[in-house]
Structures are given as structure tokens and as C-alpha cells.
Design a protein around this motif. Structure first.
Motif, PDB file in Angstrom:
ATOM      1  N   UNK A  41       2.895  -4.049   4.864  1.00  0.00           N
ATOM      2  CA  UNK A  41       2.282  -2.757   5.178  1.00  0.00           C
ATOM      3  C   UNK A  41       3.153  -1.622   4.622  1.00  0.00           C
ATOM      4  N   UNK A  42       2.496  -0.556   4.211  1.00  0.00           N
ATOM      5  CA  UNK A  42       3.203   0.633   3.742  1.00  0.00           C
ATOM      6  C   UNK A  42       4.035   1.218   4.881  1.00  0.00           C
ATOM      7  N   UNK A  43       5.116   1.867   4.532  1.00  0.00           N
ATOM      8  CA  UNK A  43       5.984   2.527   5.513  1.00  0.00           C
ATOM      9  C   UNK A  43       5.814   4.045   5.442  1.00  0.00           C
ATOM     10  N   UNK A  44       4.586   4.485   5.246  1.00  0.00           N
ATOM     11  CA  UNK A  44       4.301   5.901   5.041  1.00  0.00           C
ATOM     12  C   UNK A  44       3.361   6.428   6.119  1.00  0.00           C
ATOM     13  N   UNK A  45       3.716   7.571   6.686  1.00  0.00           N
ATOM     14  CA  UNK A  45       2.932   8.172   7.754  1.00  0.00           C
ATOM     15  C   UNK A  45       1.499   8.471   7.367  1.00  0.00           C
ATOM     16  N   UNK A  46       1.261   8.807   6.109  1.00  0.00           N
ATOM     17  CA  UNK A  46      -0.102   9.141   5.697  1.00  0.00           C
ATOM     18  C   UNK A  46      -1.047   7.946   5.750  1.00  0.00           C
ATOM     19  N   UNK A  47      -0.503   6.740   5.900  1.00  0.00           N
ATOM     20  CA  UNK A  47      -1.332   5.548   6.052  1.00  0.00           C
ATOM     21  C   UNK A  47      -1.339   5.051   7.495  1.00  0.00           C
ATOM     22  N   UNK A  95      -2.072  -2.242   2.134  1.00  0.00           N
ATOM     23  CA  UNK A  95      -1.240  -3.439   2.029  1.00  0.00           C
ATOM     24  C   UNK A  95      -0.686  -3.597   0.621  1.00  0.00           C
ATOM     25  N   UNK A  96       0.446  -4.282   0.557  1.00  0.00           N
ATOM     26  CA  UNK A  96       1.069  -4.621  -0.721  1.00  0.00           C
ATOM     27  C   UNK A  96       1.353  -6.110  -0.736  1.00  0.00           C
ATOM     28  N   UNK A 152      -1.602   0.244  -5.152  1.00  0.00           N
ATOM     29  CA  UNK A 152      -2.612   0.329  -6.216  1.00  0.00           C
ATOM     30  C   UNK A 152      -2.735  -1.008  -6.950  1.00  0.00           C
ATOM     31  N   UNK A 153      -1.614  -1.613  -7.314  1.00  0.00           N
ATOM     32  CA  UNK A 153      -1.653  -2.905  -8.014  1.00  0.00           C
ATOM     33  C   UNK A 153      -2.328  -3.972  -7.159  1.00  0.00           C
ATOM     34  N   UNK A 195      -4.571  -3.545  -4.719  1.00  0.00           N
ATOM     35  CA  UNK A 195      -6.013  -3.308  -4.623  1.00  0.00           C
ATOM     36  C   UNK A 195      -6.723  -3.672  -5.922  1.00  0.00           C
ATOM     37  N   UNK A 196      -6.151  -3.296  -7.052  1.00  0.00           N
ATOM     38  CA  UNK A 196      -6.763  -3.632  -8.340  1.00  0.00           C
ATOM     39  C   UNK A 196      -6.847  -5.146  -8.501  1.00  0.00           C
ATOM     40  N   UNK A 197      -5.765  -5.845  -8.232  1.00  0.00           N
ATOM     41  CA  UNK A 197      -5.755  -7.305  -8.388  1.00  0.00           C
ATOM     42  C   UNK A 197      -6.745  -7.964  -7.425  1.00  0.00           C
ATOM     43  N   UNK A 198      -6.781  -7.489  -6.181  1.00  0.00           N
ATOM     44  CA  UNK A 198      -7.704  -8.062  -5.193  1.00  0.00           C
ATOM     45  C   UNK A 198      -9.153  -7.888  -5.633  1.00  0.00           C
ATOM     46  N   UNK A 199      -9.494  -6.729  -6.163  1.00  0.00           N
ATOM     47  CA  UNK A 199     -10.866  -6.487  -6.635  1.00  0.00           C
ATOM     48  C   UNK A 199     -11.155  -7.341  -7.860  1.00  0.00           C
ATOM     49  N   UNK A 200     -10.233  -7.374  -8.819  1.00  0.00           N
ATOM     50  CA  UNK A 200     -10.446  -8.137 -10.048  1.00  0.00           C
ATOM     51  C   UNK A 200     -10.574  -9.628  -9.787  1.00  0.00           C
ATOM     52  N   UNK A 201      -9.890 -10.145  -8.775  1.00  0.00           N
ATOM     53  CA  UNK A 201      -9.950 -11.566  -8.447  1.00  0.00           C
ATOM     54  C   UNK A 201     -11.088 -11.903  -7.486  1.00  0.00           C
ATOM     55  N   UNK A 202     -11.857 -10.897  -7.094  1.00  0.00           N
ATOM     56  CA  UNK A 202     -12.965 -11.123  -6.181  1.00  0.00           C
ATOM     57  C   UNK A 202     -12.552 -11.320  -4.732  1.00  0.00           C
ATOM     58  N   UNK A 203     -11.305 -11.005  -4.401  1.00  0.00           N
ATOM     59  CA  UNK A 203     -10.817 -11.130  -3.027  1.00  0.00           C
ATOM     60  C   UNK A 203     -11.254  -9.954  -2.165  1.00  0.00           C
ATOM     61  N   UNK A 204     -11.533  -8.838  -2.817  1.00  0.00           N
ATOM     62  CA  UNK A 204     -12.002  -7.632  -2.136  1.00  0.00           C
ATOM     63  C   UNK A 204     -13.274  -7.202  -2.838  1.00  0.00           C
TER      64      UNK A 204
END
Length: 93
Positions: A28-34, A47-48, A78-79, A81-90
């Protein structure tokens, strides 16, 4: 706050988006905006796919300054999410 065990499992199933290793965690990101706060993990939408070493370096390492860690997290999210979409996981419906 968005939570999805299915997405966390899919992300943990992918190679590390930083170095390519396969001992991956859905970090999980360690950023307050998320949504990160005291005792609260960020949204599962931020997620990363990171191996244990890259995850530890992000959380506890001294190789990056504060801005470097921030930039790294945005890149890894970003990487992932892109990979998850390209692999059909998302799938966007």
C-alpha cells in the motif's frame, strides 16, 4: 475506503514492477492523499506490486529522500495499474 482482497491477490501475483523479482507483496502507498493515516492503510486502489526488498527499501531504507519516496510510489502505482490492466487482472467495465 476501497478494499478488494481479489485485487490485492492479483497484485501480489505479478512480478515486482521495480526490479522484476517474484517474491511480491501488494504494498500500500504511504501517502495521505490515498487515505493513509495513523493505523490505517491507504486505499487498495493505490497498490504497488513490490518484492520484499523493494518494499523494505521504500518503508525503511535510506536510499531515497522524502520526495524520492513520494515519486517512487507514484511511479510504482502507475506501473502496477498499467500491468494489471494489460494482463487482464484489472478489467474496467
Amino acid at each position: 475506503m476501497f478494499r478488494s482482497e481479489k485485487l490485492r491477490r492479483h497484485v501480489a501475483d505479478m512480478p515486482c514492477v521495480n526490479c522484476g523479482r517474484t517474491d511480491v507483496q501488494a504494498a500500500h502507498a504511504n501517502l495521505g492523499e490515498f487515505g493513509k493515516g495513523m493505523g490505517m492503510k491507504a486505499s487498495d486502489a493505490a497498490l504497488m506490486s513490490l518484492c520484499c526488498a523493494c518494499h523494505t527499501d521504500l518503508d525503511q531504507g535510506s536510499t531515497m529522500d522524502k520526495q524520492g519516496k513520494r515519486d517512487f510510489q507514484y511511479q510504482m502505482i502507475a506501473r502496477t495499474l498499467v500491468r494489471a490492466i494489460e494482463q487482464g487482472r484489472l478489467v474496467v467495465k
